[in-house]
Motif scaffolding. Structure first.
Motif, mmCIF file in Angstrom:
data_model
loop_
_atom_site.group_PDB
_atom_site.id
_atom_site.type_symbol
_atom_site.label_atom_id
_atom_site.label_comp_id
_atom_site.label_asym_id
_atom_site.label_seq_id
_atom_site.Cartn_x
_atom_site.Cartn_y
_atom_site.Cartn_z
ATOM 1 N N ASP A 1 0.810 -1.223 0.000
ATOM 2 C CA ASP A 1 0.000 0.000 0.000
ATOM 3 C C ASP A 1 0.835 1.262 0.000
ATOM 4 O O ASP A 1 0.335 2.343 -0.322
ATOM 5 N N THR A 2 2.106 1.146 0.374
ATOM 6 C CA THR A 2 2.964 2.317 0.482
ATOM 7 C C THR A 2 4.366 1.995 -0.030
ATOM 8 O O THR A 2 4.737 0.827 -0.185
ATOM 9 N N VAL A 3 5.129 3.053 -0.255
ATOM 10 C CA VAL A 3 6.540 2.894 -0.624
ATOM 11 C C VAL A 3 7.344 4.006 0.043
ATOM 12 O O VAL A 3 6.910 5.154 0.105
ATOM 13 N N ALA A 4 8.499 3.636 0.596
ATOM 14 C CA ALA A 4 9.388 4.638 1.187
ATOM 15 C C ALA A 4 10.015 5.469 0.064
ATOM 16 O O ALA A 4 10.321 4.951 -1.006
ATOM 17 N N ALA A 5 10.181 6.759 0.329
ATOM 18 C CA ALA A 5 10.734 7.661 -0.690
ATOM 19 C C ALA A 5 11.786 8.555 -0.061
ATOM 20 O O ALA A 5 11.700 8.928 1.111
ATOM 21 N N GLY A 6 12.803 8.887 -0.850
ATOM 22 C CA GLY A 6 13.871 9.757 -0.367
ATOM 23 C C GLY A 6 14.407 10.637 -1.488
ATOM 24 O O GLY A 6 13.772 10.782 -2.538
ATOM 25 N N VAL A 7 15.576 11.212 -1.285
ATOM 26 C CA VAL A 7 16.201 12.074 -2.284
ATOM 27 C C VAL A 7 17.635 11.597 -2.508
ATOM 28 O O VAL A 7 18.184 10.855 -1.702
ATOM 29 N N GLN B 1 5.943 16.900 -1.793
ATOM 30 C CA GLN B 1 4.794 16.851 -2.695
ATOM 31 C C GLN B 1 4.849 15.552 -3.489
ATOM 32 O O GLN B 1 5.718 15.382 -4.344
ATOM 33 N N VAL B 2 3.929 14.615 -3.180
ATOM 34 C CA VAL B 2 3.867 13.325 -3.866
ATOM 35 C C VAL B 2 2.885 13.438 -5.031
ATOM 36 O O VAL B 2 1.866 14.125 -4.926
ATOM 37 N N GLU C 1 14.680 22.845 -4.950
ATOM 38 C CA GLU C 1 13.847 21.646 -4.920
ATOM 39 C C GLU C 1 14.600 20.496 -5.550
ATOM 40 O O GLU C 1 15.568 20.690 -6.295
ATOM 41 N N THR C 2 14.166 19.281 -5.235
ATOM 42 C CA THR C 2 14.801 18.095 -5.799
ATOM 43 C C THR C 2 13.768 16.996 -5.957
ATOM 44 O O THR C 2 12.670 17.072 -5.385
ATOM 45 N N ALA C 3 14.110 15.986 -6.743
ATOM 46 C CA ALA C 3 13.169 14.901 -7.021
ATOM 47 C C ALA C 3 12.986 14.001 -5.806
ATOM 48 O O ALA C 3 13.936 13.708 -5.078
ATOM 49 N N LEU C 4 11.745 13.559 -5.594
ATOM 50 C CA LEU C 4 11.417 12.544 -4.587
ATOM 51 C C LEU C 4 11.444 11.191 -5.289
ATOM 52 O O LEU C 4 10.757 10.995 -6.296
#
Length: 410
Positions: free
Chosen positions: A329-335, A353-354, A382-385
């Motif tokens: 149902d979810t996924v961890a996200a980082g930079v 901002q997803v 800003e940078t990509a998630l």
């Protein structure tokens, strides 16, 4: 006699950087009458230009028509005055000429040992009205020597010769220059020639020249060390780089000087201190000494008033994003590696901002949104998630069940 004068120049530069020879003239010692004419041609200092900056105390006031300070990593303008005014760039033009040569070398369109012919049009006649590499008429020189002649010696002959070699004519090469300027986002620039010799239609801005300098440092890493070379000898004539800061500041490693009577004295410089690289542009100031002094002042102010901030460590989880129709149902996200240049002492806040309605499948490394950084209430970068794991798409029955739950808001 001329060659003796030339061989002494690097020593003169190192001892007295403020007395460098202007870019619009050759290194041959002019007669006394010409020296007097040149002295008269030096313009009075422009009215001091107050800059815009996010620093609480304000930016320095510099006696140049336009100037700019850029953070290399982000491309952010940290301080500027008249950054978008189209002005004559003089030999700063040659940054685009050298950049196109460097990109052609990288792509294989040119090779370092390719021979470039010197036409009647490209040949410098030894006058004191322009800077020259002193390529003999109808001779040939290697591309790598031509590149050094453009960057270090600011040779108009080298610039014209490579333009004709790459595009058939200087006019054709100017079209390549303008196409590359457009690709880089240089919106206040129009090139007419490869040298920067005066033309009413030949213009660029401080912002555009900083964009170009950043591209050279970023995309021409194999050739960027040439911009720090203090001298180059060709045809038994040794000439010194006119960038005074190369002799006085070990943190400076480029880029280019420029001067015509119309353009005034110009300088684009890059300096790296304690892991932070800044780019400066000074346009239309009154003398060689002024362009060096103003650049030095701007660099010192920049390094004193800005610092690097790292909002998140690479690979650290920034957020957990919801995923529809996946086995998870979810996924961890980082930079990725992300640093910002901000005014010293100011705190940095971030917002995530997803992408709305994120659906599986999601591949590890996919961009699924962005992270925006703010300082003092203003966006500073800003940078990509990025997704830190794969999320496979669920089977038919599981997706049907998930749609049912969505329908009833569960």
């Amino acid at each position: 006699m001329q060659r003796k004068t030339l061989s002494l120049l690097p020593l003169v530069f190192a001892i007295a950087a403020g007395t460098l020879v202007p870019d619009s003239v050759s290194f041959a010692a002019p007669p006394a009458a010409k020296q007097a004419t040149q002295k008269k041609a030096e313009a009075p200092a422009p009215a001091p230009a107050a800059g815009q900056t996010a620093v609480a105390g304000g930016a320095p006031t510099l006696p140049a028509k336009a100037w700019l300070l850029m953070d290399f990593d982000s491309g952010e303008i940290l301080a500027s005055a008249n950054p978008d005014e189209p002005l004559p760039p003089a030999s700063l033009t040659k940054m685009m000429t050298s950049f196109l040569v460097e990109q052609a070398l990288r792509s294989g369109k040119l090779k370092k040992d390719d021979l470039v012919s010197v036409s009647q049009n490209a040949w410098c006649r030894g006058s004191s009205t322009e800077s020259c590499m002193y390529l003999p008429l109808n001779s040939q020189a290697t591309v790598i020597d031509i590149l050094r002649g453009i960057i270090v010696q600011s040779g108009n002959d080298a610039s014209k010769a490579i333009a004709e070699h790459m595009a058939g004519s200087e006019e054709g090469f100017a079209k390549l220059m303008n196409a590359e300027a457009k690709r880089l986002g240089m919106t206040h620039t129009n090139f007419v020639n490869a040298t920067g010799l005066p033309d009413p239609e030949h213009k660029s801005s401080a912002r555009d020249l900083a964009i170009l300098a950043r591209a050279i440092i970023r995309d021409s890493s194999d050739y960027y060390p040439i911009y720090a070379e203090r001298e180059f000898t060709y045809n038994k004539i040794k000439q010194g780089n006119r960038n005074a800061l190369l002799y006085t500041d070990p943190t400076v490693d480029g880029l280019k000087t420029g001067h015509t009577q119309e353009a005034g004295y110009c300088l684009v410089t890059s300096s790296k201190r304690n892991g932070m690289r800044l780019i400066t542009v000074i346009l239309n100031t009154s003398s060689m000494k002024a362009r060096a002094d103003e650049t030095r002042q701007l660099l010192n102010w920049g390094f004193a008033n800005f610092e690097k901030a790292t909002p998140f460590q690479p690979e650290a989880a920034v957020t957990t994003a919801k995923v529809s129709y996946g086995k998870a149902d979810t996924v961890a996200a980082g930079v990725g590696a992300w640093s910002l240049t901000v005014p010293r002492g100011q705190k940095v806040s971030t917002s995530v901002q997803v992408k709305p309605d994120l659906e599986a499948p999601v591949a590890k490394g996919a961009v699924i949104g962005k992270v925006v950084a703010e300082s003092n209430g203003k966006p500073v970068g800003e940078t990509a998630l990025i997704a830190q794991a794969d999320v496979e798409r669920a089977g038919f029955w599981l997706r049907l069940w998930q749609r049912f739950l969505k329908l009833f808001g569960k």
